[in-house]
Design a protein around this motif. Sequence first.
Motif, PDB file in Angstrom:
ATOM      1  N   VAL A  12      26.650  50.319  51.041  1.00 31.62           N
ATOM      2  CA  VAL A  12      26.941  48.885  51.141  1.00 31.62           C
ATOM      3  C   VAL A  12      27.818  48.425  49.983  1.00 31.62           C
ATOM      4  O   VAL A  12      28.768  47.663  50.160  1.00 31.62           O
ATOM      5  CB  VAL A  12      25.629  48.075  51.178  1.00 31.62           C
ATOM      6  N   GLN A  13      27.524  48.905  48.791  1.00 29.64           N
ATOM      7  CA  GLN A  13      28.299  48.501  47.620  1.00 29.64           C
ATOM      8  C   GLN A  13      29.725  49.057  47.673  1.00 29.64           C
ATOM      9  O   GLN A  13      30.677  48.394  47.264  1.00 29.64           O
ATOM     10  CB  GLN A  13      27.598  48.976  46.343  1.00 29.64           C
ATOM     11  N   LEU A  14      29.879  50.266  48.191  1.00 31.24           N
ATOM     12  CA  LEU A  14      31.209  50.841  48.346  1.00 31.24           C
ATOM     13  C   LEU A  14      32.036  50.046  49.357  1.00 31.24           C
ATOM     14  O   LEU A  14      33.221  49.780  49.135  1.00 31.24           O
ATOM     15  CB  LEU A  14      31.101  52.302  48.776  1.00 31.24           C
ATOM     16  N   ALA A  15      31.406  49.663  50.466  1.00 33.84           N
ATOM     17  CA  ALA A  15      32.108  48.846  51.458  1.00 33.84           C
ATOM     18  C   ALA A  15      32.511  47.504  50.851  1.00 33.84           C
ATOM     19  O   ALA A  15      33.622  47.008  51.067  1.00 33.84           O
ATOM     20  CB  ALA A  15      31.221  48.635  52.680  1.00 33.84           C
ATOM     21  N   LEU A  16      31.613  46.921  50.082  1.00 33.29           N
ATOM     22  CA  LEU A  16      31.900  45.665  49.402  1.00 33.29           C
ATOM     23  C   LEU A  16      33.103  45.817  48.479  1.00 33.29           C
ATOM     24  O   LEU A  16      33.986  44.953  48.430  1.00 33.29           O
ATOM     25  CB  LEU A  16      30.672  45.218  48.614  1.00 33.29           C
ATOM     26  N   ALA A  17      33.159  46.939  47.759  1.00 33.21           N
ATOM     27  CA  ALA A  17      34.283  47.187  46.847  1.00 33.21           C
ATOM     28  C   ALA A  17      35.609  47.172  47.594  1.00 33.21           C
ATOM     29  O   ALA A  17      36.589  46.553  47.143  1.00 33.21           O
ATOM     30  CB  ALA A  17      34.091  48.526  46.137  1.00 33.21           C
ATOM     31  N   ALA A  18      35.668  47.856  48.731  1.00 27.69           N
ATOM     32  CA  ALA A  18      36.917  47.920  49.492  1.00 27.69           C
ATOM     33  C   ALA A  18      37.360  46.538  49.963  1.00 27.69           C
ATOM     34  O   ALA A  18      38.543  46.190  49.887  1.00 27.69           O
ATOM     35  CB  ALA A  18      36.754  48.865  50.682  1.00 27.69           C
ATOM     36  N   ILE A  19      36.417  45.737  50.434  1.00 30.16           N
ATOM     37  CA  ILE A  19      36.743  44.395  50.924  1.00 30.16           C
ATOM     38  C   ILE A  19      37.191  43.494  49.783  1.00 30.16           C
ATOM     39  O   ILE A  19      38.206  42.789  49.874  1.00 30.16           O
ATOM     40  CB  ILE A  19      35.525  43.781  51.652  1.00 30.16           C
ATOM     41  N   VAL A  20      36.435  43.505  48.691  1.00 29.81           N
ATOM     42  CA  VAL A  20      36.764  42.676  47.534  1.00 29.81           C
ATOM     43  C   VAL A  20      38.137  43.050  46.988  1.00 29.81           C
ATOM     44  O   VAL A  20      38.966  42.179  46.682  1.00 29.81           O
ATOM     45  CB  VAL A  20      35.684  42.815  46.450  1.00 29.81           C
ATOM     46  N   ASN A  21      38.397  44.334  46.861  1.00 27.65           N
ATOM     47  CA  ASN A  21      39.691  44.769  46.339  1.00 27.65           C
ATOM     48  C   ASN A  21      40.833  44.325  47.252  1.00 27.65           C
ATOM     49  O   ASN A  21      41.913  43.960  46.776  1.00 27.65           O
ATOM     50  CB  ASN A  21      39.693  46.280  46.147  1.00 27.65           C
ATOM     51  N   ALA A  22      40.601  44.355  48.551  1.00 23.52           N
ATOM     52  CA  ALA A  22      41.633  43.900  49.491  1.00 23.52           C
ATOM     53  C   ALA A  22      41.925  42.411  49.311  1.00 23.52           C
ATOM     54  O   ALA A  22      43.082  41.978  49.433  1.00 23.52           O
ATOM     55  CB  ALA A  22      41.201  44.191  50.925  1.00 23.52           C
ATOM     56  N   CYS A  23      40.898  41.633  49.000  1.00 26.19           N
ATOM     57  CA  CYS A  23      41.099  40.191  48.769  1.00 26.19           C
ATOM     58  C   CYS A  23      41.969  39.952  47.535  1.00 26.19           C
ATOM     59  O   CYS A  23      42.907  39.132  47.570  1.00 26.19           O
ATOM     60  CB  CYS A  23      39.749  39.494  48.596  1.00 26.19           C
ATOM     61  N   TYR A  24      41.684  40.653  46.453  1.00 20.96           N
ATOM     62  CA  TYR A  24      42.490  40.493  45.236  1.00 20.96           C
ATOM     63  C   TYR A  24      43.918  40.987  45.456  1.00 20.96           C
ATOM     64  O   TYR A  24      44.882  40.405  44.935  1.00 20.96           O
ATOM     65  CB  TYR A  24      41.848  41.248  44.071  1.00 20.96           C
ATOM     66  N   ASP A  25      44.065  42.058  46.226  1.00 20.69           N
ATOM     67  CA  ASP A  25      45.399  42.581  46.523  1.00 20.69           C
ATOM     68  C   ASP A  25      46.212  41.553  47.302  1.00 20.69           C
ATOM     69  O   ASP A  25      47.385  41.289  46.982  1.00 20.69           O
ATOM     70  CB  ASP A  25      45.275  43.872  47.323  1.00 20.69           C
ATOM     71  N   LEU A  26      45.589  40.955  48.316  1.00 18.71           N
ATOM     72  CA  LEU A  26      46.279  39.945  49.120  1.00 18.71           C
ATOM     73  C   LEU A  26      46.634  38.731  48.270  1.00 18.71           C
ATOM     74  O   LEU A  26      47.741  38.177  48.387  1.00 18.71           O
ATOM     75  CB  LEU A  26      45.396  39.528  50.300  1.00 18.71           C
ATOM     76  N   TRP A  27      45.746  38.327  47.395  1.00 15.43           N
ATOM     77  CA  TRP A  27      45.984  37.186  46.509  1.00 15.43           C
ATOM     78  C   TRP A  27      47.208  37.437  45.620  1.00 15.43           C
ATOM     79  O   TRP A  27      48.087  36.587  45.494  1.00 15.43           O
ATOM     80  CB  TRP A  27      44.733  36.958  45.671  1.00 15.43           C
ATOM     81  N   ALA A  28      47.254  38.622  45.028  1.00 16.97           N
ATOM     82  CA  ALA A  28      48.398  38.957  44.158  1.00 16.97           C
ATOM     83  C   ALA A  28      49.697  39.033  44.964  1.00 16.97           C
ATOM     84  O   ALA A  28      50.754  38.554  44.512  1.00 16.97           O
ATOM     85  CB  ALA A  28      48.134  40.280  43.443  1.00 16.97           C
TER      86      ALA A  28
END
Length: 416
Positions: A109-125
Amino acid sequence: MRKSIVIKKGLSSDMRFDLKDGAGSDAVHTSPVYAYAVCKLATDTELEGVGLAFTLGSGNKIVCDAIEYLVKHIEGKEIYELMSDFGTTYKKMADDPNFRWLGPHKGVVQLALAAIVNACYDLWAKAEGVPLWKLLTDLSPEQLVNTLDFSYYEDILPKHEAIELIKNQKAGIASRENIIKTGYPGYDTSIGWFNYSDEKIIQNVEAAMDNGFAAMKLKVGAQNAAHDIRRAELVRKVAGDQATIMFDANQQWTLPQAIDICSKLKELNPFWIEEPTHPDDVFAHMALAKAVDVPLALGEHVPNKVIFKNFIQSGCMSFNQVDAVRVGGVSEFILISLLSRKYNIPVVPHVGDMGQIHQHLVLFNHITLGHPALLLEYIPHLREYFKSPAIVKDGKYLTPLEPGMSADLLQYEYSY
């Protein structure tokens, strides 16, 4: 006027990469398959957010399944609105009642969360048209902390204290920004994989030094401790007394074994000994630190902010190796980095992302938080699969300039 960018759909990709000739091997993972559970965020524009979590094989598919479920929390959200109070959404994802029992806050669950969170920051940048390090360093303290979830940190690093910590570092930012021009120091973690022969290790040490690396790491943790000692002595002899040498046991030793072997490895003046015993056993690490005066590097397999909190408070952690593709992504990485800064424990990330994302995060840590610019692990084995691979020259990471977090991968088919 800022353009609205809405996340329409989140998708996962299971991407795996075979390694050759013993690369990536350690005392536990003797035949690893490097793998990324990738989260892609499609939007109502041409922009796409890409986030990674790192695994080592067939378990990758399970992480992808979890991504497909958890990503519903951000579908339909506008990226600027989402990131203005991302800490709230982060907590909802981390505490999803249908998945929380499987953790909480660890494992798949935490690994999946990492991928989603990182995608959000990537899109923001990407929406801002800047690299992630620039996005983060330009945020106000208030904007930054609003992206974080301070649950379980209220007693040790409340939100208002985090804001003050960031503000207190502003005085030195101008001088620390020189790192953008000079590059961030790297260390070669590929000189001594576990399955490498002595001859290959010697060749790799010499090549690393020729390429400008003054720091390098050897895998240890063999059943026969004498094997580890001999190879460690070999690396020290070839690299010389001035080289920075680290030893990584990948959790292989019991506490009595760790005390015995670390006492012997200490004679070789290691910069640190990494993951000497089970990664959840805070008290064993405390006992080891008391018994043997040698720096310990911990965090590659520490899954969340709470266990990091325990390690940081314990006094046994000399170097913090928090990894943004293992903990809950960039958001949790920053929170852990803030607490580590409060306790003056340097952050030297483990790079499950091969340094792609962490090259941005260490720049932020140094410039904004005042962490020392020590070292960033360099592993080149997946360079060819990234659209904008990290560039290391003369032993230093060159500052990435493309928008986003450098996580975009080339199309690659893997059969399994």
